[in-house]
Design a protein around this motif. Structure first.
Motif, mmCIF file in Angstrom:
data_model
loop_
_atom_site.group_PDB
_atom_site.id
_atom_site.type_symbol
_atom_site.label_atom_id
_atom_site.label_comp_id
_atom_site.label_asym_id
_atom_site.label_seq_id
_atom_site.Cartn_x
_atom_site.Cartn_y
_atom_site.Cartn_z
ATOM 1 N N ARG A 1 20.493 -29.458 -35.056
ATOM 2 C CA ARG A 1 19.943 -30.582 -35.860
ATOM 3 C C ARG A 1 19.764 -30.234 -37.331
ATOM 4 N NH1 ARG A 1 17.216 -34.564 -32.354
ATOM 5 N NH2 ARG A 1 17.688 -33.893 -30.244
ATOM 6 N N GLY A 2 20.747 -29.558 -37.852
ATOM 7 C CA GLY A 2 20.764 -29.305 -39.299
ATOM 8 C C GLY A 2 19.861 -28.171 -39.742
ATOM 9 N N LYS A 3 19.259 -27.433 -38.784
ATOM 10 C CA LYS A 3 18.360 -26.335 -39.209
ATOM 11 C C LYS A 3 19.149 -25.047 -39.502
ATOM 12 C CE LYS A 3 15.219 -26.977 -35.767
ATOM 13 N NZ LYS A 3 15.360 -28.401 -35.420
ATOM 14 N N ILE A 4 20.386 -24.996 -38.987
ATOM 15 C CA ILE A 4 21.207 -23.794 -39.202
ATOM 16 C C ILE A 4 22.493 -24.198 -39.924
ATOM 17 C CG2 ILE A 4 22.524 -21.968 -38.041
ATOM 18 C CD1 ILE A 4 20.581 -22.147 -35.724
ATOM 19 N N ALA A 5 22.854 -23.439 -40.964
ATOM 20 C CA ALA A 5 24.154 -23.651 -41.625
ATOM 21 C C ALA A 5 24.962 -22.365 -41.507
ATOM 22 C CB ALA A 5 23.952 -24.008 -43.096
ATOM 23 N N TYR A 6 26.285 -22.513 -41.469
ATOM 24 C CA TYR A 6 27.139 -21.318 -41.354
ATOM 25 C C TYR A 6 28.392 -21.477 -42.219
ATOM 26 C CZ TYR A 6 29.582 -24.335 -38.019
ATOM 27 O OH TYR A 6 30.228 -25.392 -37.434
ATOM 28 N N ALA A 7 28.950 -20.330 -42.592
ATOM 29 C CA ALA A 7 30.272 -20.275 -43.252
ATOM 30 C C ALA A 7 30.915 -18.972 -42.819
ATOM 31 C CB ALA A 7 30.131 -20.290 -44.768
ATOM 32 N N ALA A 8 32.193 -19.013 -42.514
ATOM 33 C CA ALA A 8 32.906 -17.792 -42.114
ATOM 34 C C ALA A 8 34.404 -18.035 -42.264
ATOM 35 C CB ALA A 8 32.568 -17.427 -40.669
ATOM 36 N N GLY A 9 35.185 -16.966 -42.073
ATOM 37 C CA GLY A 9 36.640 -17.116 -42.019
ATOM 38 C C GLY A 9 37.329 -17.090 -43.371
ATOM 39 N N PHE A 10 36.861 -16.259 -44.290
ATOM 40 C CA PHE A 10 37.419 -16.244 -45.652
ATOM 41 C C PHE A 10 38.844 -15.668 -45.714
ATOM 42 C CE2 PHE A 10 32.833 -16.276 -46.019
ATOM 43 C CZ PHE A 10 32.626 -17.274 -46.957
#
Ligand SMILES: Cc1cc2nc3c(=O)[nH]c(=O)nc-3n(C[C@H](O)[C@H](O)[C@H](O)COP(=O)(O)OP(=O)(O)OC[C@H]3O[C@@H](n4cnc5c(N)ncnc54)[C@H](O)[C@@H]3O)c2cc1C
Length: 471
Positions: free
Chosen positions: A380-389
């Motif tokens: 519910r929007g409490k966790i954000a992620y980014a990966a795979g550069f």
């Protein structure tokens, strides 16, 4: 099948053996700087924002979170030591491209590519001004990127590239006047799109700035699980737990704490050598006074650059995936690959025969099927992620930090409205299909490099469905 220049003009085996004889198995960059240590996590902590992962993505996010709201309490948890992974051992090419190059970007996001290109340059300028604002000493040099052709069929590719703003086409004589490699047939110098940095100094300085802004950093604090209640996220480590209002996952190629992301990346090992500092005479024999970052155009490409103490860092070519998707220290030593790299180095610079390598190392590239970062939120929007550069994360992690903070803030921005940010790429298949597919792709890429760049049916089919493999 044809041969490549590295096969046609290989040095004698003893040149390679001699050069590698004393090379230490550790990253030159991490040997060249002391990165401050941070405490371990002994007891329960609460924070507004917890960032998991102490590489560039985590550190930039923690800094930007404090810049946006100095009152917010920010804790960063790192499983080992800050910067030990890709962020401390990369090539230090801080490139503007957010899309792993123009061709990949235009193919995947034709409608928004011009915006992505613009955002990439803006991102690079913002990094440069942040380095200045905090007086970060990272040996930054905005010397650009020199793409070189070492095979005849690559020359027209470079001519095409040089139609862009800020790019200059260099014929054989002009490129060899920049850097004296007898193998260079042409070059294209993009003066503005690349900032060379010292990767480990960047980690050290990001850690310093984060701490000065009030971020609490804990090392040897591997998060093992996440549980969510109505308004908090609990992060468990082996000894204690941390409670947060919001969480950013900056764990990149390591197994994701979210099941949905487990198949999204594969670790692909990339290998690097650093020479000893070259003598004045050796430096004169190669020129390189404009100190560009260099790469070639093959599928299996090299990247190389000077350091401020007169070395050359030389990496790339072999991109090795080990069945099972694991990140393991034992994958880092691969004598055959280091010999191949050393041999290619002397093919390019025969005048440097006799030079020794002081360091050899490797790191896991965060490869995903679209060759550049994917983003999202969970719980519910409490966790954000980014990966795979996918091997181009030095600058893109700075952009990713802003995207994740935008997503957590829940307010649409220019960044969060991008299709590149909103849509997730295809995952890699599970094993054994992943290994079979990746090995077939690697074999096909090698064939293309031996066959004037012609892509076979496998690569064309992968291109058509938007699936890819790169380092
Ligand atoms: C050899 C090599 C050369 C490269 N060259 C370039 C280059 O020249 N230019 C470029 O743009 N990019 C390059 N890259 C890629 C670039 O280094 C990465 O994209 C970038 O560093 C990614 O930063 P990150 O913070 O996301 O990941 P990382 O630096 O991998 O950091 C992730 C951190 O998360 C921690 N972590 C993972 N799981 C947990 C957990 N459960 N709990 C707590 N902590 C956890 C890890 O310990 C790690 O420290 C290269 C990469 C390699 C390996």
């Amino acid at each position: 099948m044809g041969t490549t220049v590295y096969e046609r003009a290989a040095p004698a085996p003893e040149v390679v053996r001699h050069a590698l004889a004393g090379a230490q198995a550790r990253a030159f960059w991490l040997d060249d700087v002391v990165i401050e240590r941070h405490p371990t996590l002994e007891s329960r902590v609460e924070a507004d924002l917890v960032v998991v992962g102490g590489g560039y993505t985590g550190l930039w996010t923690a800094i930007k979170a404090k810049e946006r709201d100095p009152e917010r309490s920010v804790v960063l948890l790192e499983a080992q030591r800050v910067g030990w992974a890709a962020s401390g051992r990369n090539g230090g090419f801080c490139e503007a491209s957010l899309t792993h190059g123009e061709e990949n970007g235009r193919r995947r996001w034709p409608e928004e590519y011009d915006t992505l290109d613009h955002l990439g340059l803006e991102n690079l300028d913002a990094i440069e001004s942040t380095l200045e604002r905090y007086a970060m000493k990272v040996d930054a040099e905005r010397t650009g990127l020199l793409k070189v052709a070492v095979e005849e069929h690559e020359v027209p590719w470079l001519r095409e590239r040089s139609h862009h703003d800020g790019a200059t086409y260099l014929d054989r004589e002009a490129v060899q006047a920049e850097i004296a490699s007898p193998r260079y047939l042409a070059g294209c110098w993009e003066r503005d799109t690349n900032l060379l940095i010292h990767p480990a100094k960047l980690v050290a300085e990001l850690g310093r700035v984060a701490t000065d802004l009030g971020v609490e950093i804990f090392e040897h604090a591997a998060v093992e699980a996440l549980t969510t209640t109505a308004d908090r996220v609990r992060l468990s480590t082996a000894v204690t737990e941390v409670s947060a209002r919001q969480v950013v996952l900056a764990t990149n190629v390591f197994p994701s704490l979210l099941r949905r992301n487990r198949l999204m990346t594969v670790p692909v090992y990339d290998y690097v050598l650093a020479t000893e500092p070259l003598s004045e005479a050796q430096l004169r024999s190669i020129g390189w006074s404009n100190r560009q970052g260099v790469s070639d155009l093959a599928n299996q490409f090299h990247y190389y650059r000077p350091t401020t103490d007169g070395r050359i860092v030389f990496g790339g070519y072999d991109a090795v995936y080990h069945t099972g998707r694991r990140v393991r220290a034992r994958y880092e030593d691969r004598p055959a690959t280091f010999e191949r790299l050393a041999s290619h180095f002397f093919t390019l610079f025969p005048q440097l025969e006799g030079t020794r390598f002081s360091h050899r190392w490797s790191g896991a590239i965060d490869t995903c099927t679209q060759f550049c970062a994917f983003f999202g939120t969970a719980r519910r929007g409490k966790i954000a992620y980014a990966a795979g550069f996918t091997g181009l994360g030095v600058a893109a992690t700075h952009f990713a930090a802003d995207v994740m903070l935008d997503l957590l803030a829940g307010e649409p921005t220019r960044r969060t409205s991008l299709e590149m940010v909103r849509k997730r790429p295809l995952p890699f298949p599970p094993e054994p299909l992943a290994s079979a597919g990746i090995n077939l792709a690697r074999w096909s890429m090698d064939r293309a490099d031996h066959n004037q760049g012609r892509r076979n049916l496998v690569l064309r089919a992968m291109d058509a469905v938007g699936l890819g493999f790169d380092s």
